[in-house]
Each structure stands twice: as structure tokens, then as C-alpha cells.
Design a protein around this motif. Structure first.
Motif, PDB file in Angstrom:
ATOM      1  N   MET B 103       0.840  -1.139  -0.078  1.00 54.50           N
ATOM      2  CA  MET B 103       0.026   0.154  -0.004  1.00 54.50           C
ATOM      3  C   MET B 103       0.813   1.314   0.061  1.00 54.50           C
ATOM      4  O   MET B 103       0.580   2.243  -0.730  1.00 54.50           O
ATOM      5  CB  MET B 103      -1.219  -0.113   1.119  1.00 54.50           C
ATOM      6  CG  MET B 103      -1.801   1.303   1.455  1.00 54.50           C
ATOM      7  SD  MET B 103      -2.684   1.075   3.111  1.00 54.50           S
ATOM      8  CE  MET B 103      -3.283   2.711   2.872  1.00 54.50           C
ATOM      9  N   PHE B 232      -7.606   2.556  -4.191  1.00 50.64           N
ATOM     10  CA  PHE B 232      -6.894   1.379  -4.911  1.00 50.64           C
ATOM     11  C   PHE B 232      -5.657   0.748  -4.012  1.00 50.64           C
ATOM     12  O   PHE B 232      -5.651  -0.148  -3.510  1.00 50.64           O
ATOM     13  CB  PHE B 232      -6.210   1.941  -6.270  1.00 50.64           C
ATOM     14  CG  PHE B 232      -5.445   0.827  -6.898  1.00 50.64           C
ATOM     15  CD1 PHE B 232      -5.943  -0.294  -7.440  1.00 50.64           C
ATOM     16  CD2 PHE B 232      -4.039   1.092  -6.984  1.00 50.64           C
ATOM     17  CE1 PHE B 232      -5.258  -1.112  -8.021  1.00 50.64           C
ATOM     18  CE2 PHE B 232      -3.101   0.099  -7.381  1.00 50.64           C
ATOM     19  CZ  PHE B 232      -3.657  -1.177  -7.962  1.00 50.64           C
ATOM     20  N   PRO B 233      -4.907   2.076  -3.595  1.00 48.43           N
ATOM     21  CA  PRO B 233      -3.940   1.629  -2.525  1.00 48.43           C
ATOM     22  C   PRO B 233      -4.297   0.878  -1.089  1.00 48.43           C
ATOM     23  O   PRO B 233      -3.771  -0.303  -0.941  1.00 48.43           O
ATOM     24  CB  PRO B 233      -3.300   2.663  -1.867  1.00 48.43           C
ATOM     25  CG  PRO B 233      -3.428   3.866  -3.049  1.00 48.43           C
ATOM     26  CD  PRO B 233      -5.101   3.348  -3.617  1.00 48.43           C
ATOM     27  N   LEU B 234      -5.526   1.378  -0.830  1.00 47.73           N
ATOM     28  CA  LEU B 234      -6.099   0.297   0.488  1.00 47.73           C
ATOM     29  C   LEU B 234      -6.658  -0.871   0.007  1.00 47.73           C
ATOM     30  O   LEU B 234      -6.418  -1.774   0.761  1.00 47.73           O
ATOM     31  CB  LEU B 234      -7.398   1.394   1.020  1.00 47.73           C
ATOM     32  CG  LEU B 234      -7.941   0.705   2.268  1.00 47.73           C
ATOM     33  CD1 LEU B 234      -7.108   0.721   3.253  1.00 47.73           C
ATOM     34  CD2 LEU B 234      -9.163   1.621   2.626  1.00 47.73           C
ATOM     35  N   ALA B 235      -7.310  -0.900  -1.336  1.00 51.73           N
ATOM     36  CA  ALA B 235      -7.859  -2.307  -1.622  1.00 51.73           C
ATOM     37  C   ALA B 235      -6.682  -2.973  -1.758  1.00 51.73           C
ATOM     38  O   ALA B 235      -6.556  -4.539  -1.531  1.00 51.73           O
ATOM     39  CB  ALA B 235      -8.458  -2.137  -2.791  1.00 51.73           C
TER      40      ALA B 235
END
Lengths: 341, 341, 341, 341
Positions: B103, B232-235
Motif C-alpha cells: 500500500m 486503490f492503495p487501500l484495496a
């Protein structure tokens, strides 16, 4: 689409006809500028089965992570060589697995709405005017997603299963080396039949109640928010994690026919024997039936006490029973196509 | 840029030429108003290597956290003086470490797109028209990021490694005091070669399938969302965490040449001996090859069943094999520069 | 503000003068329509000390959660009456505590920018043109936040400390009943002085490198994102959690003078004795000095290899050393007020 | 609403009158286009009780997850058949349960503002001009939500409680098989009465201080953010998780009359006996009183040192005491209806 040739229009019309026949909306949810490949054979197939494919892969991903997490924790229990010295995960890892499986499954299944659960689809048909014709093909896609996904998990963990149970030996709980619970849920021994049902029922009701709240864009509350919006997949992670941490012990929070029956059938085919059906006093039907009852109850609760939108039959005379009894509700279903999701 | 002097324009043109030669787009992704320093020597270098620097530091940060978490948990296993009385972390801490490493690595590597994995870059070249010329320098940057990052982790934990293994002693699994698995992955003893490959293959396929779903902005589904956007980074945190919790036991979910081969080479150089290559029946090539195969499979799966955009060769005649066989696909690559990412 | 009376304008001008004298920007970050209370005595005080108050409470909240989590885990280690049968938390709970403490502290300290760490403020002064005049009062506020916060944690856990150590007995590690590490960090016994420094240095460098990446709005990368935006506090949770899970064992990841020295002084005053300074070979100065060195190194790394904005001296001739040597940089500081944050 | 018939207008006016009488704002927070069902009997009831229903279900969901997590962890402690071999959760699962319970409860209770806690409502009345007339019906709804929610948890876990305690046996701590702490909080044995109060007081103060910070949209800080916005429910997850991990041991972080007294009364009715009141030296009143004191203190702290908005009495002469003493504040309450939330 005005600049399409006559041939393209005819082809497009054929696709729409097929889609309608299998219960889907005439138009697939595809960007106009991406519509150019539909003359290719496979692209046509994908055009036709767009939403079922989405549901299939959504449940597939969900079950890969969910069943995968159970497999890893269960098979490596007490493994001293693990970093930390006590297995490759604990019970809580399973909450993570199912929670993020659902979250990522929803991202994958955006084309269809990301129901991932026949009981949820059922409630969207009953209370949010999703056309009933959608239900069969969504159901099939969800079931197959769970069925195939659990097969992949088995293929991945076959060595570890062999090394725990022994080659060719496959057992179900309460065997102490049972690995059947990798695939589907089995109740704790102290549970009566009524308690089994109630446990699945209450968890399903919470599931549906909260999903309806998260999707309620008509909520103009003091916080100025309208549903969970782009936080929806993340909120579902917390919801499923919570069901696992708070209502997951007694019956394993199946709350989903596709997640339980699909893998159960797979495990039967893979040789776990008659026990997958008879264990827990023929418990297997409970995670098939209770989610529908529970989700419906949760949806009724939400619509009776909170929801104000016109889609819900609760918001029609006699809480919807008038239409039901007079047949008006069912007749009216023909013009519900405009709510097509 | 119209108010640039002739000299500036010439300098800028030189930088573009160098960038093109090493495989990058002529224009670096830099804000126009930040472009004023390119007359400085070092700023020119940074201008030229913008994306490779981004990939290097993205993988560097990812490996610092990932290998760091393994080091801390493994070296402190059973430490009774820890708060809680049982070591400074458990297996799950490693899922956290790799998940949040990816992330934060993506946030760091925004300039290049944040691939952090040669197999992912490979699939973006093959299926999303990222120019192939990018691949070599991205590959090099990613490899070096993993190599250097693991060295820093070693430097940080050298005392603790000495105190577990003894001064000058460095062993690989199955030694009971082995610390080599801080750096790269080693398979469980019960795994056959085919299972090792399959385990890495399936995890890589899931990785790529979900990444393509999260990045699919053409998905006009019922939820009104288009890809994961700023989530997106969290996913990706959840995706990597999930791979660790659900498919991380058997082979350690390398799924990335840069994360596995870079640190493995570093550990060889640091004195862990020939075993880093021979352990697990010369397992070391599997996390180099399987991620490419798995990611390609996952990408094909997504593009065949879900993706409708014109960038994918799957959405061309014969699922792309026609171009491939007639050479048309390769010839057409020359005008793909317009998709330049 | 045009409709203010002459008296109001004079009062406002007095406040601005005082603010300037203590090192703050003339105008406090207060909404125009909220500015109406400044004629009240206390509102004037709050107007003057707006940013210092924000930093104080940000660090205060951070230390409450951080030191609180250490206290709970350490004091309840092995407690069999806990649900789950093994204490009220584990090592990982401390990662949670510090991670979410920083996240919530940033929300609390929005008025000042939420630095919460003198070394971070230092780097923003050095590399992002935050005026140096801000540093002293921010430093004081941060230090006091940590000092007072740890006192509240002591007050809350005094009974439990008494029951572990005995009334009036307060010890520091390596005593087996030591509770001093609730307040500040103590190194593991196997660490040399150089390793202690390196461990704090590397963690601080990672901290600063990632913070600069998350705050870099000039990053026009392929993902279309510009810094972490509203995800910043959440990303900091993951960053701090990661430092705890991956670099937290050896020296306890102090990485912050305010978080370490403030509570250390408090614990000295509370009667933990000379040991709070002498433990670990007079380790106490390392978490005071290393964070400044490490953060500066991380910031240099980011600005040398990634950052293109004109605020950074790295993006001036000779990587900023020219100005430094010729004195030009320092002279130029006078007109940096326009970057006033 | 201009195209409503005379009859509709009259009906609407009747509803408004009733709503005003029970303390709510004349207009319910319902979308105009959803207002069409109010001629139905039940829709009228729902129209009238919109916010109380929201608070009821918000607390209901919160307590289902919160008490559910305690039940699962406590009742399955040490269960060897669990995946991982050590129970279905640990202490940390309870932090998850309460944290996500509050998060999802806030999503559910969007219509009313999602207070979920009488002490929080109290502080919004006192410091943010929420009309006092709201308090009684919100209070009742919150209390009932906790009362009913804990009953459902009991129904779900009755078999497991029987199997731990024995049929018909129900005990409170310090009994070693006590299950009463599933419902409400009991203090640790080493706590004095003053410490009990302080522990609840400080946790409540942190709760309110941080909530006010997260909701402070007038904060024009350097980060460009204004409160937590759509991240608010997620931030509350971290806040409650943190209170559990850092201040949850000594008294169980009740910090909420609705969460503690409602379930306590339920457990008394269910047969846990007089002990639910007498345990811990008649501790039961502390989680009723301390949250009001603590929240008020936290709110004062925030408003004195940070908040600049005109709603707060702190921002009036003599920090609000002038109005209080002269009666002006109370007289002024009549025209505070315009702040109606």
C-alpha cells in the motif's frame, strides 16, 4: 450508436433478444465506446452473459479467500515452525479472509451489482424491484462460483490435507482430523436444531438490514451523507468481519447458499462422503433456507422502520399485503422493468 | 512551455532523447511548473530516471516493511519479555507487513504507476498496451529495490540474527534456527514440486485478476463505481493481506520476482551459502517463473470474461491469436505509443 | 473583514503582532465568520495560540492511546480472567494503539498541519519552507503534549501498576516487573549503541520518506492521484502500525522526541528513579537525536530522487549547498514568508 | 410540495404537530420525492418517529456486534476444536466488535445524526445547540436499542451459556464461570471506586473530544481538510477500537449509558440476580454517571482550546457562564430552533 451499420444494429438486436430470454436487461452494462467488439464471437458471448459472469467471479474470488483462510488456519494449527511459533493464522484470520473476500468480490462483480448471495438477490427482487427474471441466472452463477472456487482451494491444499488426514482419508466433524469444514459450515455439538436455525437467521437478518442501510441513498440525515457510496466495499469488509467475530462460532456464519451449498457439493464429490449431508443432524439444509428467511426478515425490518422509497412494497397499502392479496402487486410487476438494475 | 529559451528547449530535447533510448516516454510525468530545475545537473538525472526511481523506491519501501515484519516476528518468537508475554508479533503481523508495504509502496511509486512487480508490469504490457520498451528498465529498478531493501533489513537486524544463530552462522530452512526466510520464501517440507508451482501460480493469478478489476474504469456497474479509484492503495492492502492469510503458508506467497530473487541474491551475498538456491529441491526458480505464468493466466481470465476495453488483445479477432499468428499484432505495436502510460 | 469597527481592527492587529512575536503567521487559521469572538479575553488567547494548542492536543491524544495501549498490554500480561484467557491484548495491540493514536491526533491537530513530531516539523522547515520561527513554539507544544498525556495514562493505571510492582516501587527494565516502558522506550539487551542508533535512524527515515510521498501533491503519476489527500490520516495509521510491526522490537520505534522524552521526564518525576536515564547505557539521548538525523536523511532521499517542487533546497544549485555555503540560502529565508503554512 | 392537495397538507401539518410535541423538528428528514406515502397509516408513524427509530436501530446494531463479540470470545475461551486451536477469538476481537458495531450503527442511524450515546446527545445539546427537547426521546430510543439488542444476543447464545454455566445457573463476576459480562461491564477487582470513576471519565472525555474534532467542519488547517467527512464512520471505528485496546481493561470502557444500563437491566430480567447491581461495590451507577461527566469535560476541553464556532456557549462572554448566571442563555434558547439538526 447512431453511426452503426445496419448489420451491427441487427447483431446488437439479436444479443438483446438472447439477454432478455435468459432474464437479463436488454442492454448490457458496457460503455458505448467499448461496444465495438461485439461482432467477435466471444465478445458476443461475454456481452450476453455480462452480469452472470460478474456474479460468478465475485463469488469465486470470495470463496477462494474465505475457504482459503479456513484451510490455512485449520491445516497449520499449532505448527511450531511458523514465525511466531504457533501456526499460520488463528481464528481471526478467517474473519479477515471472508471479510476481504467479500470486499474484493464486490469490486470484481461491479457489473452486476455485486450481490454474491442468492438471499441478497432475492431481497433486492422483493423489496427493491430488481426484476424477478434476473434471479434464476444470478442464482446459477453464484452457485457455480462457490462450487468452482472451493475446488481450486482443494487443489491448492491437497498435499496439506493429505498430510493431516492421510492419503485417501477425508472426514467430517466431529472427527478430530476433519478437514471438511474447510469447504462449508458445520455446527457446534451443543447446538439444537432450533438454535442452529436461529443463529443463521439472525446473522442473515443483520447482513441484509445493514446492506440496505449502506445502500440507502435517500437517507438525508444530519451527517449529510447518502449511503456508504464508494466506502461500500470497505463497509462490507467490516460487516462480514463482524459477523465472523460476533456470530461466527455456533454455525460458522454461512448466511449464503452459494458459499455453503456449492462448496458442500464439491466436498461430497471430492470424497468426503455422506457425512457432509448428515453431520449435525442433517444440518446442511439450514444454511440453504435460513439465509432466505433471515435476509427477508432483515429487509422487512429496515423497510418498515427506516426506508421511505417507493420501490419497497412495504411502502404501499397494508404494508404491501393489499397488492399481494388482490394480485395487484404481481400484475404491476410487468411495468417494473423501468427499475431495471 | 512556450516561454522557454532556445537553450532550455534544446536541453529538454536532449533529456527526451535519453529517456526514449532507455525505454521511457519522451515526456517525464512532472508538473509543468516544476519543470524549471531541469538545467541543474542532478535534476536532469532525476528527470531522466523518474519512473525507474519511483519503481525502485516503491519496491524498496515494500520490502523494508515486508522483510522487516518477517524478521521481527521470526527473531522474537516466544520472547517472554514482550508485552503480552509471547514475542513481538505473530504470523498475522507478516500479513500486515506485506499488505501495508505494498500500500505505501504504491503511494511512493505514483510517478510510474506503482507496479512493484515485474509480472504485473509484464501483464500491463501484454494486455493494456504499456509499451514493451518500458519493461527492461522497470524490471531492473524493481529488482534493485528488493535487493537493496533486504540489505537494509539485514543491517537493522544483524544483532538479533547473531543472537539467534550465533556469530558468523547463517542457515536456511529446515535448520531450526534458520533466518534465511527473513529475506525470501522457502516452501513447506510436504510440498511436491508441482504443488509449489501451483501454489505460486494460483496466488499470482488472483493477484492479477483482482488488480485488473480494481483498475477497470470501464466498469459501469449498478453500483455506479468505476474501479477502486483513490481506494486503490487501500484495496491492495486487503488483497495482499488476504493472499498472506489464505495462500501464504505453503510457499510464502512470493508472487513477485523482485520481492523474492532480489532479497535471495542479497542473502547469498551476505553469507547464507549455497542453500538459498538448493533448498526445497532448487525451489528458487519457482517464485521467478510462476508469477509470470500465474499473472498472465489471471489477466487472460479477466479479459476473456470481464474486460471490454480495446487495449486488450483478447478483444481482437481469435482472442488476439490472429494478430499473433499473422504478425499483425507485433507490427501494430509501433503505433501503440499513443497509449503511453 | 471590511465591516469591522476601528476598535476591532486595532484589537485584531494586536493579536497579529503577538502571534508574529511568538513565531506564528500573523493570521490564525480561523474561518472569517468564526472570527467574531476575538473581543472575548479567552477567545483572544485561543486566537493567539491556535497552532500550538493544536499540536499540544494532537500529541496529547496520540500519547494517550499509545502509552495507554502499552500500559494495558504490559500490565495485564497473562491475565487468565480475560475473555480469551490470555491478557487484555498482545504486542500487536500496541501497534494499533500508536497507529490510531497518530491518525486521530492528526484529525485533532488539523489547525497546525498535524506534525506531532519535532523531527517532522524540522524537516518541513528545512525542505518545505515552513518558517523556522515556527519551530520553537511547535516544539514546546509537542513536548508538553507528550509530557501531560503520559501523566494522564499514569493516573489511569496507577492501581494496576501498584498491583504489579507493589506500592511505591517503580522499576525500569531489565527488572522483570518493570513498568517504566509504559512511558518511553528501552532497548533490547542485545543491542549495541550503534545498533540502537541505526534502528531509530532507519525507522525515522522511513517515516519521513513516506510522509513526504503521501503529501506530495505534485505527483502526476499514471494513477491520476496527487498525494494521499483525505486518506492521509488513514495512511499514517498504516505507516505507524507498520513501523511497530516491522521495526518496533529492538528499540521500541520512538522516532519522536515529543513521544519519548516528554513521557520519560514524566516517569522520572513520578519516581521511576535515575534508571530512566541510565538504562540501556544512557540510551535516553538516542530517541532524542536519532529521529532528527533519520528524518533529515529520509527527507533528503525523497527530495533527491523524487521531489520536483521548488520549495526544496535540494532543487537549487549544488543540491542546495551553494546557497548554504554562500549564505544566499539563509538570506533568502526572509522572503520565504509567502510559503507560510 | 406545492402540488399537494389540501388534504395532504392538513395531514402533513398533523404529523408536524405530533413531531413537535414529542420533541422533534417539525419536518422529518425525508426526501421530498419520498414523501408521497405519508397518507398510509404506518408511513405516518414512521414519519413521526423517524429519528428515534434511527437511534434505536443504530444502538441495536452496535450492541448486537459489541455484546455478540464478548459472548463469542468469552464462551469459547480455550476451545481446542477451533481453527488455530485456541478459541473463537481473543480479547482483541472485542475491540473489533465494538469498533465496527459503532461504525455500522452510525451508517444505520444517519437519519438522526448517529449519536448512539445519551452522553454524546447531551453534549450536542449543551455545546452545539441541538434543541434540548430532542434529548428525552433520543434517550429513550437509545436505551431501548441497547436493551433489545442484548436480549437478541442472549437468545442467540443461550445454549452456549447453558453449557458453560449449567442450566438455570447465571452468575456475575468474580465467579469463574460468570457470563454476566457478556451484557454489561464489571470492573477489575483491584480498582477503587475513585479509579473506576476516573477510568470511565477519562475514556468518555477522549471519546467526546475526538468526536468534536472529527465533526469540526470549521477547521481550515494546513491539510485543507474540514472534519473527517465521509471518513467519519471509519474514524469512529478506530476511536472505539482504540478505547478498547488502550482504556478497556479496568472497567470495560462502557462510556455509554445505553450500552451499559440497557443490557444490565436485560441481564437482571433474564435471571442474573441482584449481583448485576451489587457487583464491584454497586459499580453499576458509574457507567451511568461518569460518561455524562467525562463527555462534558471532553467537550469543554475541545471548545475552550480549539473550537471557534458561535454555537458553543464557551464562545460567549465569561465562557458561557455570564448567560448561565443572568439567565440570558436559557432565555436565548427559544430562538435556537434555527440550528435544528
Amino acid at each position: 450508436m447512431s453511426n452503426k451499420t445496419q448489420q451491427q444494429l441487427e447483431h446488437h438486436s439479436t444479443l438483446s433478444t438472447i439477454r432478455t430470454k435468459i432474464g437479463l436487461a436488454p442492454e448490457a452494462p458496457i460503455l458505448d465506446e467499448h461496444d465495438v467488439h461485439e461482432h467477435l464471437t466471444w465478445s458476443s458471448v461475454r456481452h450476453i452473459f455480462r452480469e452472470p459472469f460478474a456474479e460468478f467471479f465475485g463469488v469465486f474470488i470470495m470463496v477462494l479467500f474465505g475457504d482459503g483462510s479456513v484451510a490455512q488456519v485449520l491445516l497449520s494449527t499449532g505448527e511450531k515452525s511458523a514465525p511466531g511459533g504457533n501456526g499460520f493464522g488463528q481464528y481471526q484470520s478467517i474473519s479477515w479472509g471472508w471479510g476481504l473476500g467479500v470486499m474484493l468480490g464486490i469490486y470484481v462483480a461491479g457489473d452486476s451489482g455485486g450481490f454474491l448471495n442468492p438471499a441478497v438477490t432475492f431481497c433486492f427482487c422483493l423489496f427493491r424491484k430488481l426484476p424477478w427474471r434476473r434471479f434464476p441466472i444470478y442464482f446459477l452463477a453464484q452457485f457455480l462460483g462457490g462450487f468452482v472456487g472451493s475446488g481450486v482451494v482443494y487443489a491448492n491444499y491437497i498435499n496439506a490435507i493429505n498430510s493431516l488426514e492421510g492419503h485417501g482419508i477425508r472426514t467430517v466433524p466431529p472427527s478430530t482430523t476433519a478437514t471438511a469444514s474447510i469447504f462449508c459450515t458445520y455446527p457446534q455439538a451443543f447446538m439444537t436444531k432450533a438454535s442452529q436455525f436461529f443463529s443463521e437467521f439472525i446473522a442473515s437478518a443483520i447482513l441484509m438490514f445493514v446492506i440496505f442501510a449502506l445502500k440507502d441513498d435517500s437517507n438525508p440525515g444530519a451527517m449529510g451523507k447518502t449511503g456508504a457510496g464508494q466506502m461500500f466495499p470497505l463497509a462490507l469488509f467490516f460487516l462480514i468481519f463482524g459477523l465472523g467475530a460476533c456470530f461466527g462460532w455456533e454455525t460458522g456464519y454461512a448466511i449464503n447458499l452459494a458459499r455453503d451449498f456449492g462448496p458442500r457439493l464439491m466436498s461430497y464429490i471430492l470424497g468426503y462422503g455422506h457425512g457432509v449431508w448428515s453431520a449435525g443432524g442433517y444440518y446442511f439444509w439450514i444454511p440453504m433456507v435460513a439465509p432466505f428467511c433471515g435476509c427477508t426478515f432483515g429487509a422487512v425490518l429496515y423497510d418498515v422502520f427506516v426506508y421511505t422509497g417507493p420501490e419497497s412494497p412495504i411502502n404501499s397499502p397494508w404494508l404491501g399485503f393489499k397488492y399481494l392479496l388482490t394480485g395487484g402487486y404481481w400484475r404491476k410487476k410487468k411495468d417494473q422493468e423501468k427499475y431495471d438494475v
